[in-house]
Motif scaffolding. Sequence first.
Motif, PDB file in Angstrom:
ATOM      1  N   TYR A 127       0.693  -1.350  -0.240  1.00  0.00           N
ATOM      2  CA  TYR A 127      -0.018  -0.017   0.038  1.00  0.00           C
ATOM      3  C   TYR A 127       0.869   1.187   0.082  1.00  0.00           C
ATOM      4  O   TYR A 127       0.721   2.138  -0.703  1.00  0.00           O
ATOM      5  CB  TYR A 127      -0.873  -0.128   1.234  1.00  0.00           C
ATOM      6  N   GLN A 128       1.891   1.239   0.829  1.00  0.00           N
ATOM      7  CA  GLN A 128       2.709   2.535   0.899  1.00  0.00           C
ATOM      8  C   GLN A 128       3.469   2.771  -0.472  1.00  0.00           C
ATOM      9  O   GLN A 128       3.553   3.888  -0.763  1.00  0.00           O
ATOM     10  CB  GLN A 128       3.906   2.356   1.938  1.00  0.00           C
ATOM     11  N   GLU A 129       3.857   1.637  -1.047  1.00  0.00           N
ATOM     12  CA  GLU A 129       4.687   1.769  -2.537  1.00  0.00           C
ATOM     13  C   GLU A 129       3.660   2.232  -3.506  1.00  0.00           C
ATOM     14  O   GLU A 129       3.731   3.132  -4.083  1.00  0.00           O
ATOM     15  CB  GLU A 129       5.183   0.342  -2.718  1.00  0.00           C
ATOM     16  N   ALA A 130       2.230   1.926  -3.384  1.00  0.00           N
ATOM     17  CA  ALA A 130       1.440   2.142  -4.272  1.00  0.00           C
ATOM     18  C   ALA A 130       0.942   3.650  -4.037  1.00  0.00           C
ATOM     19  O   ALA A 130       1.065   4.565  -4.946  1.00  0.00           O
ATOM     20  CB  ALA A 130       0.135   1.348  -3.984  1.00  0.00           C
ATOM     21  N   LEU A 131       0.878   3.920  -2.695  1.00  0.00           N
ATOM     22  CA  LEU A 131       0.572   5.517  -2.529  1.00  0.00           C
ATOM     23  C   LEU A 131       1.739   6.459  -3.039  1.00  0.00           C
ATOM     24  O   LEU A 131       1.456   7.450  -3.710  1.00  0.00           O
ATOM     25  CB  LEU A 131       0.267   5.909  -1.080  1.00  0.00           C
ATOM     26  N   LYS A 132       3.051   6.125  -3.028  1.00  0.00           N
ATOM     27  CA  LYS A 132       4.113   6.916  -3.241  1.00  0.00           C
ATOM     28  C   LYS A 132       3.961   7.018  -4.795  1.00  0.00           C
ATOM     29  O   LYS A 132       4.250   8.189  -5.211  1.00  0.00           O
ATOM     30  CB  LYS A 132       5.495   6.084  -2.482  1.00  0.00           C
ATOM     31  N   LEU A 133       3.669   5.961  -5.375  1.00  0.00           N
ATOM     32  CA  LEU A 133       3.953   6.039  -6.753  1.00  0.00           C
ATOM     33  C   LEU A 133       2.747   6.779  -7.306  1.00  0.00           C
ATOM     34  O   LEU A 133       2.824   7.642  -8.307  1.00  0.00           O
ATOM     35  CB  LEU A 133       3.683   4.377  -7.242  1.00  0.00           C
ATOM     36  N   ALA A 134       1.666   6.553  -6.519  1.00  0.00           N
ATOM     37  CA  ALA A 134       0.276   7.759  -7.211  1.00  0.00           C
ATOM     38  C   ALA A 134       0.733   9.247  -6.793  1.00  0.00           C
ATOM     39  O   ALA A 134       0.193   9.863  -7.676  1.00  0.00           O
ATOM     40  CB  ALA A 134      -0.929   7.229  -6.297  1.00  0.00           C
ATOM     41  N   GLU A 135       1.183   9.385  -5.674  1.00  0.00           N
ATOM     42  CA  GLU A 135       1.647  10.658  -5.506  1.00  0.00           C
ATOM     43  C   GLU A 135       2.557  11.179  -6.535  1.00  0.00           C
ATOM     44  O   GLU A 135       2.630  12.723  -6.846  1.00  0.00           O
ATOM     45  CB  GLU A 135       1.903  11.019  -4.021  1.00  0.00           C
ATOM     46  N   SER A 136       3.656  10.369  -6.623  1.00  0.00           N
ATOM     47  CA  SER A 136       4.749  11.061  -7.530  1.00  0.00           C
ATOM     48  C   SER A 136       4.295  11.313  -8.876  1.00  0.00           C
ATOM     49  O   SER A 136       4.822  12.005  -9.645  1.00  0.00           O
ATOM     50  CB  SER A 136       5.934  10.065  -7.408  1.00  0.00           C
ATOM     51  N   ASN A 137       3.408  10.454  -9.327  1.00  0.00           N
ATOM     52  CA  ASN A 137       2.795  10.603 -10.854  1.00  0.00           C
ATOM     53  C   ASN A 137       1.441  11.309 -10.777  1.00  0.00           C
ATOM     54  O   ASN A 137       0.995  11.426 -12.116  1.00  0.00           O
ATOM     55  CB  ASN A 137       2.485   9.164 -11.288  1.00  0.00           C
ATOM     56  N   ARG A 138       1.129  12.114  -9.662  1.00  0.00           N
ATOM     57  CA  ARG A 138      -0.063  12.870  -9.542  1.00  0.00           C
ATOM     58  C   ARG A 138      -1.415  12.357 -10.151  1.00  0.00           C
ATOM     59  O   ARG A 138      -2.020  12.763 -11.013  1.00  0.00           O
ATOM     60  CB  ARG A 138       0.272  14.104 -10.422  1.00  0.00           C
ATOM     61  N   LEU A 139      -1.503  10.864  -9.560  1.00  0.00           N
ATOM     62  CA  LEU A 139      -2.448  10.146 -10.064  1.00  0.00           C
ATOM     63  C   LEU A 139      -3.726  10.169  -8.953  1.00  0.00           C
ATOM     64  O   LEU A 139      -3.848   9.352  -7.959  1.00  0.00           O
ATOM     65  CB  LEU A 139      -2.383   8.921 -10.146  1.00  0.00           C
ATOM     66  N   SER A 140      -4.369  11.256  -8.891  1.00  0.00           N
ATOM     67  CA  SER A 140      -5.353  11.357  -7.855  1.00  0.00           C
ATOM     68  C   SER A 140      -6.618  10.558  -7.603  1.00  0.00           C
ATOM     69  O   SER A 140      -6.708  10.488  -6.333  1.00  0.00           O
ATOM     70  CB  SER A 140      -6.012  12.958  -8.144  1.00  0.00           C
ATOM     71  N   GLU A 141      -7.101   9.942  -8.594  1.00  0.00           N
ATOM     72  CA  GLU A 141      -8.048   8.918  -8.524  1.00  0.00           C
ATOM     73  C   GLU A 141      -7.272   7.789  -7.758  1.00  0.00           C
ATOM     74  O   GLU A 141      -8.067   7.425  -6.828  1.00  0.00           O
ATOM     75  CB  GLU A 141      -8.701   8.690  -9.809  1.00  0.00           C
ATOM     76  N   LEU A 144      -6.784   8.283  -3.940  1.00  0.00           N
ATOM     77  CA  LEU A 144      -7.850   8.119  -3.191  1.00  0.00           C
ATOM     78  C   LEU A 144      -8.186   6.699  -2.926  1.00  0.00           C
ATOM     79  O   LEU A 144      -8.689   6.353  -1.892  1.00  0.00           O
ATOM     80  CB  LEU A 144      -8.996   8.780  -3.666  1.00  0.00           C
ATOM     81  N   MET A 145      -8.251   5.982  -3.748  1.00  0.00           N
ATOM     82  CA  MET A 145      -8.330   4.429  -3.906  1.00  0.00           C
ATOM     83  C   MET A 145      -7.467   3.867  -2.756  1.00  0.00           C
ATOM     84  O   MET A 145      -7.791   3.056  -2.034  1.00  0.00           O
ATOM     85  CB  MET A 145      -8.277   3.694  -5.094  1.00  0.00           C
ATOM     86  N   VAL A 146      -6.231   4.172  -2.986  1.00  0.00           N
ATOM     87  CA  VAL A 146      -5.211   3.518  -2.184  1.00  0.00           C
ATOM     88  C   VAL A 146      -5.304   3.941  -0.458  1.00  0.00           C
ATOM     89  O   VAL A 146      -5.414   3.319   0.258  1.00  0.00           O
ATOM     90  CB  VAL A 146      -3.786   3.882  -2.387  1.00  0.00           C
TER      91      VAL A 146
END
Length: 613
Positions: A127-141, A144-146
Amino acid sequence: MRSIIVVAITYCFSLHHTYSQKLVSLQEINSTYEQLKNENPDSAGAVILLGRELLMNQEDSVVATYYMNLSDHFYTEREIDSSIYFTNKAYQLFVQLNNSRGLVISLADLGLYAYHKNRFVKSQEYYQEALKLAESNRLSEERLMVLSRIGFLYTLEERFDEAYNYALLAYQGRRDELTPDLVKATFNLANLLKRMSRYEEALSYLDTMDQQTIALDFDYGRAKGLVMKAYVLIELSRFDEATDALDQARIIYEMLQIPFEMFQLEMAQGQIEQERGDFVAMDKQMKRIERWLFAAEQDNELLYEYYDALYHCNKGLGRTDKALTALESKSILRDSIFNTTSASQRDELIEKYESEKKDQEIANLAQQATIQSLQIQTRNYQLLGFGVVGIMLAGFGFMFYKQKSASQKQKVADVEQKLLRLQMNPHFFFNALAVIQGLMDQRDTDKASMFLARFSRLMRQTLEYSREEFISLEEEQELLENYIRLQMLSTGIQFKFKIVIAENLDAFETLVPPMIAQPFVENAIMHAGLGDMDDSLLIVEFSKIREQLKLVISDNGHGIKEKKEDSGHKSLAMQITKERLELLGQKFKTKLDLKIESSEKGTSVELDLPVFK
């Protein structure tokens, strides 16, 4: 329903066509699955399984998305290992395609599955790896899912303060747009507030969720919210309101026929009767609970809930012996759940320690390996001449073995593919679709839903079992019964039938080749005159005689009379069945006897098989 028919027809025409045509079919399957998975999970499962024959080794984002949908389907079926397998395949494709969004979603799913395998630390890491990747790529949707997933994870671990922060962030990020994801975020927040005993706040969010689902026409989500609302109302001793909420949810779930959700609903009704002290009513309710427990995929946690309720029911009725038995079962399950969780967490820590230890050992051994490699190199030159000759001889032998093995495997594969096409007989397939279309046109939705559920189940069984070497006798019986009832509905041929398993056979332990009886049953229905008489009867009997499994299919029709237009399929069915029996006989070094007799008094097929276990 129309979307399912479109997918099915597209799938049929794509099986033997080009990659691009298969890609279109897979896109249609992905789209239809997304539409159906929340409202009709059973039909969604049938749709997603169609794609397994299409594009299993292509490197394409559509294929990766299909793997994700397939893993999602297996998750709803509680087959976590299969979910992990297909999510890993999707993850590998997303890495090759440099697809950040796909990587975030697949990592989040792996986090969810790791938790179900009681690997909390690993779940957090995903989960933390997914959250970091989403934030670094500005994947807002995706972010929120993570966040929502992490909140749910901490809720299950009873770390409520941390869970509330994540769940609230997920809800606040979605509340400006009415979507199914907003409904899920609202549900998660309400569930968390219930766990924190903040019942009035939970009810407020659940009322909001009810309005959301009505606006979205999201029946499945509305039913889940109503059941949750009932549990909250029970905590507040507002039993009449809780019963009203369950009655509304029951109407929806009875149409969807989802055993796990119905079990949870009926458990809530049983809890109401328990809280009221009406143990006679609770005793009746336990029968309804049992029905859905045995229909659902059972696990220790569901069984624990059931035996806990059964204990309180029997105790309230003064059935001391039965109460003690239920309490004993409950205690065994509690210990099992605790031991499984503890063992998994212990194994996870050991695995992490061993991994770090191996990394250090590898670093130390690398230097030693460099020195040893120089010593070995000198000796290798001396052995090279002998090695080349040995390799050549071994190579010739290996090539001969592989060629023979490949020939045998290809022969088996050819028969399996022919068998699969035989089971999905186009005449039967399109007749079934025509019946569904006709019922829809007549607005007979109840019968159409029932027929579609049976048809979806048969498609799933056919696709799954055709890949298995053996299935249990109980599974073969279920498949045959489903197939016969569908044939009666689609052809209009009416007759009585019995599937008999002798008492000296264990239906769950005895194994048979999948769908071994189906071609003979089809011939009996389509060619033997069943339905021409009022007392038409078809009997399928499995028995054990002198360590042999005997299969007998008999009917009292007028005998097999081939129609010119059907004779091709019938002869093909017999040819493929004989090829299967020949291959099985070669593999197990035995002769499988097949005897067919047909007259004006009826037809009888006898097949002798080894008893597989």
